[in-house]
Design a protein around this motif. Sequence first.
Motif, PDB file in Angstrom:
ATOM      1  N   GLY A   1       0.812  -1.211   0.000  1.00 12.27           N
ATOM      2  CA  GLY A   1       0.000   0.000   0.000  1.00 12.27           C
ATOM      3  C   GLY A   1       0.846   1.261   0.000  1.00 12.27           C
ATOM      4  N   VAL A   2       1.887   1.281   0.822  1.00 13.07           N
ATOM      5  CA  VAL A   2       2.771   2.461   0.868  1.00 13.07           C
ATOM      6  C   VAL A   2       3.492   2.628  -0.466  1.00 13.07           C
ATOM      7  N   PHE A   3       3.950   1.532  -1.065  1.00 14.69           N
ATOM      8  CA  PHE A   3       4.622   1.622  -2.366  1.00 14.69           C
ATOM      9  C   PHE A   3       3.648   2.125  -3.433  1.00 14.69           C
ATOM     10  N   THR A   4       2.407   1.677  -3.372  1.00 15.81           N
ATOM     11  CA  THR A   4       1.391   2.145  -4.319  1.00 15.81           C
ATOM     12  C   THR A   4       1.144   3.635  -4.164  1.00 15.81           C
ATOM     13  N   LEU A   5       1.106   4.128  -2.931  1.00 20.34           N
ATOM     14  CA  LEU A   5       0.970   5.569  -2.716  1.00 20.34           C
ATOM     15  C   LEU A   5       2.143   6.329  -3.331  1.00 20.34           C
ATOM     16  N   GLY A   6       3.328   5.766  -3.241  1.00 19.66           N
ATOM     17  CA  GLY A   6       4.493   6.393  -3.865  1.00 19.66           C
ATOM     18  C   GLY A   6       4.370   6.458  -5.376  1.00 19.66           C
ATOM     19  N   ILE A   7       3.890   5.394  -5.976  1.00 24.24           N
ATOM     20  CA  ILE A   7       3.716   5.385  -7.431  1.00 24.24           C
ATOM     21  C   ILE A   7       2.650   6.384  -7.847  1.00 24.24           C
ATOM     22  N   VAL A   8       1.541   6.419  -7.126  1.00 26.55           N
ATOM     23  CA  VAL A   8       0.465   7.354  -7.448  1.00 26.55           C
ATOM     24  C   VAL A   8       0.943   8.796  -7.272  1.00 26.55           C
ATOM     25  N   GLY A   9       1.777   9.040  -6.259  1.00 31.10           N
ATOM     26  CA  GLY A   9       2.271  10.389  -6.012  1.00 31.10           C
ATOM     27  C   GLY A   9       3.216  10.909  -7.072  1.00 31.10           C
ATOM     28  N   THR A  10       3.883  10.025  -7.790  1.00 29.61           N
ATOM     29  CA  THR A  10       4.826  10.467  -8.820  1.00 29.61           C
ATOM     30  C   THR A  10       4.249  10.430 -10.229  1.00 29.61           C
ATOM     31  N   SER A  11       3.092   9.833 -10.412  1.00 30.47           N
ATOM     32  CA  SER A  11       2.543   9.718 -11.770  1.00 30.47           C
ATOM     33  C   SER A  11       1.731  10.961 -12.141  1.00 30.47           C
ATOM     34  N   PRO A  12       1.796  11.352 -13.409  1.00 34.79           N
ATOM     35  CA  PRO A  12       0.999  12.501 -13.845  1.00 34.79           C
ATOM     36  C   PRO A  12      -0.487  12.161 -13.858  1.00 34.79           C
ATOM     37  N   ARG A  13      -1.286  13.153 -13.624  1.00 34.12           N
ATOM     38  CA  ARG A  13      -2.742  12.970 -13.592  1.00 34.12           C
ATOM     39  C   ARG A  13      -3.328  13.231 -14.977  1.00 34.12           C
ATOM     40  N   LYS A  14      -4.105  12.291 -15.462  1.00 36.18           N
ATOM     41  CA  LYS A  14      -4.781  12.499 -16.743  1.00 36.18           C
ATOM     42  C   LYS A  14      -6.104  13.196 -16.483  1.00 36.18           C
ATOM     43  N   GLN A  15      -6.488  14.061 -17.395  1.00 35.84           N
ATOM     44  CA  GLN A  15      -7.722  14.807 -17.232  1.00 35.84           C
ATOM     45  C   GLN A  15      -8.674  14.484 -18.371  1.00 35.84           C
ATOM     46  N   GLN A  16      -9.931  14.257 -18.022  1.00 37.35           N
ATOM     47  CA  GLN A  16     -10.942  13.997 -19.031  1.00 37.35           C
ATOM     48  C   GLN A  16     -11.705  15.290 -19.295  1.00 37.35           C
ATOM     49  N   GLN A  17     -11.762  15.647 -20.569  1.00 37.88           N
ATOM     50  CA  GLN A  17     -12.444  16.863 -20.983  1.00 37.88           C
ATOM     51  C   GLN A  17     -13.946  16.609 -21.067  1.00 37.88           C
ATOM     52  N   PRO A  18     -14.750  17.679 -21.075  1.00 39.15           N
ATOM     53  CA  PRO A  18     -16.211  17.501 -21.168  1.00 39.15           C
ATOM     54  C   PRO A  18     -16.657  16.754 -22.427  1.00 39.15           C
ATOM     55  N   ASP A  19     -15.875  16.840 -23.500  1.00 38.37           N
ATOM     56  CA  ASP A  19     -16.271  16.137 -24.723  1.00 38.37           C
ATOM     57  C   ASP A  19     -15.869  14.664 -24.717  1.00 38.37           C
ATOM     58  N   GLY A  20     -15.218  14.200 -23.632  1.00 37.54           N
ATOM     59  CA  GLY A  20     -14.884  12.783 -23.513  1.00 37.54           C
ATOM     60  C   GLY A  20     -13.446  12.453 -23.847  1.00 37.54           C
ATOM     61  N   THR A  21     -12.697  13.393 -24.397  1.00 40.52           N
ATOM     62  CA  THR A  21     -11.307  13.112 -24.717  1.00 40.52           C
ATOM     63  C   THR A  21     -10.453  13.200 -23.450  1.00 40.52           C
ATOM     64  N   VAL A  22      -9.355  12.471 -23.468  1.00 37.80           N
ATOM     65  CA  VAL A  22      -8.438  12.477 -22.339  1.00 37.80           C
ATOM     66  C   VAL A  22      -7.169  13.195 -22.768  1.00 37.80           C
ATOM     67  N   THR A  23      -6.758  14.173 -21.975  1.00 36.23           N
ATOM     68  CA  THR A  23      -5.551  14.934 -22.294  1.00 36.23           C
ATOM     69  C   THR A  23      -4.471  14.638 -21.264  1.00 36.23           C
ATOM     70  N   ALA A  24      -3.256  15.046 -21.597  1.00 33.16           N
ATOM     71  CA  ALA A  24      -2.147  14.882 -20.670  1.00 33.16           C
ATOM     72  C   ALA A  24      -2.459  15.639 -19.392  1.00 33.16           C
ATOM     73  N   GLY A  25      -2.086  15.056 -18.296  1.00 34.04           N
ATOM     74  CA  GLY A  25      -2.469  15.632 -17.012  1.00 34.04           C
ATOM     75  C   GLY A  25      -1.445  16.571 -16.435  1.00 34.04           C
ATOM     76  N   ARG A  26      -1.740  16.981 -15.229  1.00 34.82           N
ATOM     77  CA  ARG A  26      -0.866  17.877 -14.498  1.00 34.82           C
ATOM     78  C   ARG A  26       0.319  17.105 -13.955  1.00 34.82           C
ATOM     79  N   VAL A  27       1.415  17.807 -13.810  1.00 29.69           N
ATOM     80  CA  VAL A  27       2.595  17.238 -13.171  1.00 29.69           C
ATOM     81  C   VAL A  27       2.344  17.257 -11.658  1.00 29.69           C
ATOM     82  N   PRO A  28       2.756  16.224 -10.935  1.00 33.23           N
ATOM     83  CA  PRO A  28       2.543  16.224  -9.487  1.00 33.23           C
ATOM     84  C   PRO A  28       3.213  17.425  -8.819  1.00 33.23           C
ATOM     85  N   THR A  29       2.610  17.937  -7.779  1.00 32.06           N
ATOM     86  CA  THR A  29       3.162  19.079  -7.061  1.00 32.06           C
ATOM     87  C   THR A  29       4.386  18.659  -6.253  1.00 32.06           C
TER      88      THR A  29
END
Length: 80
Positions: free
Chosen positions: A24-52
Amino acid sequence: MHINWEALGQVFGVSLVVTVALVGVFTLGIVGTSPRKQQQPDGTVTAGRVPTALGRTGAYACFALCAAAVGYGIYLIVAK
């Protein structure tokens, strides 16, 4: 020959809990370093934000905790 089933059960239980917690802790580490993908209102997925910086720091702390747990396990095996 006598098997101490109570001790065996305790070792199994602690091993199971520690393994699940470490994964679980390792999974939190992976999630914390991965970029977030964003879904637009039209259904397309764009590149996400870089983690803070705070998210990356927490992720690195999770990885450090995992490394410390592995190091402690190796120490317990080798030290005696």
